[in-house]
Design a protein around this motif. Structure first.
Motif, PDB file in Angstrom:
ATOM      1  N   VAL A 119       0.834  -1.201   0.000  1.00 36.65           N
ATOM      2  CA  VAL A 119       0.000   0.000   0.000  1.00 36.65           C
ATOM      3  C   VAL A 119       0.868   1.251   0.000  1.00 36.65           C
ATOM      4  N   ALA A 120       2.011   1.219   0.681  1.00 33.99           N
ATOM      5  CA  ALA A 120       2.945   2.347   0.605  1.00 33.99           C
ATOM      6  C   ALA A 120       3.374   2.575  -0.842  1.00 33.99           C
ATOM      7  N   LYS A 121       3.614   1.501  -1.569  1.00 31.95           N
ATOM      8  CA  LYS A 121       3.995   1.597  -2.983  1.00 31.95           C
ATOM      9  C   LYS A 121       2.874   2.230  -3.795  1.00 31.95           C
ATOM     10  N   ALA A 122       1.645   1.801  -3.570  1.00 29.99           N
ATOM     11  CA  ALA A 122       0.503   2.369  -4.296  1.00 29.99           C
ATOM     12  C   ALA A 122       0.348   3.860  -4.006  1.00 29.99           C
ATOM     13  N   LEU A 123       0.534   4.250  -2.759  1.00 29.07           N
ATOM     14  CA  LEU A 123       0.457   5.673  -2.404  1.00 29.07           C
ATOM     15  C   LEU A 123       1.568   6.465  -3.090  1.00 29.07           C
ATOM     16  N   GLY A 153       1.110   9.637  -6.742  1.00 35.71           N
ATOM     17  CA  GLY A 153       1.408  11.058  -6.696  1.00 35.71           C
ATOM     18  C   GLY A 153       1.592  11.660  -5.322  1.00 35.71           C
ATOM     19  N   HIS A 154       1.630  10.858  -4.300  1.00 37.02           N
ATOM     20  CA  HIS A 154       1.902  11.399  -2.967  1.00 37.02           C
ATOM     21  C   HIS A 154       3.369  11.797  -2.878  1.00 37.02           C
ATOM     22  N   ASP A 155       3.639  12.882  -2.182  1.00 38.44           N
ATOM     23  CA  ASP A 155       4.996  13.384  -2.016  1.00 38.44           C
ATOM     24  C   ASP A 155       5.749  12.664  -0.906  1.00 38.44           C
ATOM     25  N   ALA A 156       5.011  12.067   0.000  1.00 42.42           N
ATOM     26  CA  ALA A 156       5.594  11.322   1.125  1.00 42.42           C
ATOM     27  C   ALA A 156       4.570  10.315   1.606  1.00 42.42           C
ATOM     28  N   VAL A 157       5.081   9.259   2.215  1.00 39.58           N
ATOM     29  CA  VAL A 157       4.233   8.210   2.790  1.00 39.58           C
ATOM     30  C   VAL A 157       4.699   7.970   4.223  1.00 39.58           C
ATOM     31  N   SER A 159      10.835   4.296  -5.730  1.00 43.19           N
ATOM     32  CA  SER A 159       9.917   5.364  -6.139  1.00 43.19           C
ATOM     33  C   SER A 159      10.523   6.758  -5.999  1.00 43.19           C
ATOM     34  N   GLY A 160      11.508   6.905  -5.127  1.00 43.67           N
ATOM     35  CA  GLY A 160      12.042   8.228  -4.840  1.00 43.67           C
ATOM     36  C   GLY A 160      11.149   9.031  -3.905  1.00 43.67           C
ATOM     37  N   VAL A 161      10.127   8.384  -3.364  1.00 46.64           N
ATOM     38  CA  VAL A 161       9.207   9.029  -2.425  1.00 46.64           C
ATOM     39  C   VAL A 161       9.602   8.604  -1.012  1.00 46.64           C
ATOM     40  N   PRO A 162       9.849   9.568  -0.129  1.00 48.09           N
ATOM     41  CA  PRO A 162      10.239   9.188   1.232  1.00 48.09           C
ATOM     42  C   PRO A 162       9.129   8.437   1.966  1.00 48.09           C
ATOM     43  N   VAL A 163       9.551   7.440   2.722  1.00 47.53           N
ATOM     44  CA  VAL A 163       8.631   6.654   3.543  1.00 47.53           C
ATOM     45  C   VAL A 163       9.053   6.823   4.996  1.00 47.53           C
ATOM     46  N   PRO A 177      11.113  18.583  -9.093  1.00 50.20           N
ATOM     47  CA  PRO A 177       9.817  18.103  -8.611  1.00 50.20           C
ATOM     48  C   PRO A 177       9.153  17.176  -9.627  1.00 50.20           C
ATOM     49  N   ARG A 178       8.427  16.177  -9.114  1.00 45.76           N
ATOM     50  CA  ARG A 178       7.759  15.185  -9.958  1.00 45.76           C
ATOM     51  C   ARG A 178       6.528  15.758 -10.650  1.00 45.76           C
ATOM     52  N   ARG A 179       5.996  16.834 -10.178  1.00 45.13           N
ATOM     53  CA  ARG A 179       4.736  17.356 -10.710  1.00 45.13           C
ATOM     54  C   ARG A 179       4.930  18.051 -12.001  1.00 45.13           C
TER      55      ARG A 179
END
Length: 161
Positions: A64-68, A72-76, A108-112, A159-161
Motif C-alpha cells: 500500500v505504501a507503494k501504491a500511495l 502522486g503522494h509526495d511522502a508516505v 519510487s524516490g518518495v520518502p517513507v 519536482p515530480r509534478r
C-alpha cells in the motif's frame, strides 16, 4: 530508551504536500496512538487532508505504501507494530516489512516515514506509541521524518509534478 539523542526537527512548508498514511490494524491501542500522533504532526506541519489507508497488519504495509507513492503522494508514512512471540514469525514479518518499505522509498524516490515498531512486549510498544503516559511518539516522528525528507528532496531534485 531508544529516544535518547533524537533530533528536534522543525518543518515548515508542508502546505502543498500530498501525504499518504498507511497504518496496520493489529494491536488497536498501539495503532490508535501511532496514527493519532502522525495525523497531529501532519496537521501541525500544515499538510492538508492526508490520505489514510488501513491494512490488516505490518506485512501489508509495503504494497500500500507503494501504491500511495505511485499515485502522486509526495511522502508516505508507514505505521505498524510487530510484537515478538514464541515463533520465528516476528523475524520474518519485521524483515519483510522493513525491506519492503525501504524498497518502496528507493524505487519510487518518495520518502517513507518508518513508523513500524518492532518490540519484545506490548508495553514497549505502548511506551513508543504516543498514548497517554508514553515516553515516545513514533507516529509523530515518522510523519515528521517523511515530510522533512520530502522537502529536502525538493532542494536537490526536480519536482515530480
Amino acid at each position: 530508551m531508544s529516544g535518547n539523542g533524537a533530533p528536534e526537527i522543525t518543518v515548515d512548508g508542508g502546505q502543498d504536500l500530498r501525504v499518504g498514511v498507511v497504518a496496520a490494524q493489529w494491536h488497536t491501542p498501539v495503532m490508535d496512538g501511532l496514527l493519532a500522533g502522525a495525523l497531529t504532526a501532519l496537521d501541525e506541519m500544515g499538510v492538508p487532508g492526508p490520505t489514510v489507508v488501513r491494512v490488516p497488519g505490518a506485512f501489508e504495509l509495503p504494497v500500500v505504501a507503494k501504491a500511495l507513492a505511485e499515485s502522486g503522494h509526495d511522502a508516505v508514512v508507514a505505521l505498524g507494530v510487530v510484537i515478538r512471540g514464541g515463533t520465528p514469525h516476528f523475524e520474518y514479518v519485521c524483515s519483510a516489512a522493513t525491506d519492503g518499505l525501504t524498497r518502496v522509498a528507493l524505487d519510487s524516490g518518495v520518502p517513507v516515514g518508518f513508523g513500524l515498531l518492532t518490540c519484545d512486549t506490548e508495553q514497549q510498544a505502548l511506551d513508543r506509541a504516543g498514548v497517554e503516559g508514553a515516553k515516545e511518539d513514533k507516529g509523530r516522528e515518522a510523519a515528521t521524518a517523511a515530510v522533512a525528507t520530502a522537502l529536502a528532496l525538493r532542494t536537490v531534485a526536480t519536482p515530480r509534478r
